[in-house]
Design an enzyme around this catalytic site. Structure first.
Site, mmCIF file in Angstrom:
data_model
loop_
_atom_site.group_PDB
_atom_site.id
_atom_site.type_symbol
_atom_site.label_atom_id
_atom_site.label_comp_id
_atom_site.label_asym_id
_atom_site.label_seq_id
_atom_site.Cartn_x
_atom_site.Cartn_y
_atom_site.Cartn_z
ATOM 1 N N ARG A 23 12.489 21.883 12.646
ATOM 2 C CA ARG A 23 11.969 21.643 11.306
ATOM 3 C C ARG A 23 12.873 20.756 10.463
ATOM 4 N NH1 ARG A 23 10.385 27.080 8.543
ATOM 5 N NH2 ARG A 23 10.298 27.926 10.617
ATOM 6 N N ARG A 68 7.324 40.903 4.864
ATOM 7 C CA ARG A 68 8.562 40.198 5.180
ATOM 8 C C ARG A 68 9.403 40.058 3.918
ATOM 9 N NH1 ARG A 68 6.980 35.024 8.823
ATOM 10 N NH2 ARG A 68 8.345 34.021 7.304
#
Ligand code: AP5
Ligand code: MG
Length: 222
Positions: A96, A168
């Site tokens: 990324r 999360r």
């Protein structure tokens, strides 16, 4: 899918990389997947040195250093036998940054298993923001649910193990906006890099149900 496929799924946080990966694995059993986020979350839950370093960065919505990520993914690829010309796999969330992409190319160049397709999932970021509030996960397996889109059979409970689902740590609005910002900063050079290599594709749509068949068609075409 006749020839070995080595695919990168690129996309903003919440664009559906994990969701599309799971659908692809069901459809093409010869594929193996590596999710960089799942690998990091597993280190965090095991309390390893990498996990302890990554935890703070992930909670802040920042990226883990390139050298750590390249090492981690190289190790995963080796473990699943991904470094030979016959292997088929998909990467979710790595590379990324441009430097990670270059690192991956170096690893793969030495192995004969090139990355032959990059697919960017292009989803309206307003829609992503609405989605993330509804996401619940089963951390040990990485299974992803949405209260609206694919709810668990029993509320807040994993379908397979019966264990509780959790949010999360990095899915609160503040951290999530930071993650989107970081993605938008990094994706330009990455896109250019893979465009130059001739492997880049973009698939647009505001739902994984629209995006998935388009990704499947790309894989079947090659
Ligand atoms: P990571 O775990 O990779 O997170 P991410 O890239 O931010 O992406 P997400 O997992 O949040 O989203 P997704 O695209 O998988 O979407 P999903 O399918 O869940 O990384 C986390 C962190 O780790 C990073 O921030 C960074 O700190 C670190 N990290 C990881 N890799 C790194 C790297 N290479 N370098 C440096 N640091 C790294 O879908 C989202 C939700 O939408 C789900 O609830 C799903 O059910 C729902 N949904 C899907 N489709 C639909 C639909 N059609 N309609 C409604 N809801 C839908
Ligand atoms: Mg994911």
């Amino acid at each position: 899918m006749l020839k070995p496929t080595r695919l990168l799924l690129l996309g903003a946080p919440g664009s559906g990389k994990g969701t599309i990966s799971r659908k692809l694995l069901k459809r093409f059993p010869q594929l193996h997947s590596i999710s960089s986020g799942d690998v990091l979350r597993s280190h965090i839950s095991r309390g390893t040195k990498i996990g302890r370093e990554a935890e703070t960065l992930i909670k802040a919505g920042s990226l883990v250093p390139d050298s750590t990520m390249i090492g981690l993914i190289a190790e995963q690829l080796k473990e699943l036998g991904g470094l030979n010309g016959e292997a088929s796999w998909l990467l979710d969330g790595f590379p990324r940054t441009l430097s990670q992409a270059q690192g991956l190319t170096e690893i793969l160049d030495a192995s004969g298993a090139d990355l032959n397709m990059v697919v960017e999932l292009d989803v309206d970021q307003e829609i992503i923001l609405q989605r993330i509030d509804a996401r619940w996960v089963h951390l040990p397996s990485g299974r992803i649910y949405s209260l609206d889109y694919n709810p668990p059979k029993v509320p807040f409970t994993d379908d397979v193990t019966g264990e509780k689902l959790v949010k999360r740590d990095d899915d609160n609005p503040e951290t999530f906006s930071k993650r989107l910002l970081v993605y938008n900063e990094e994706v330009g050079p990455l896109r250019e890099y893979y465009e130059t290599l001739g492997t880049w594709h973009r698939v647009s749509g505001d739902s994984s149900d629209i995006i998935y068949p388009k990704v499947e068609r790309l894989l079947l075409r090659d």
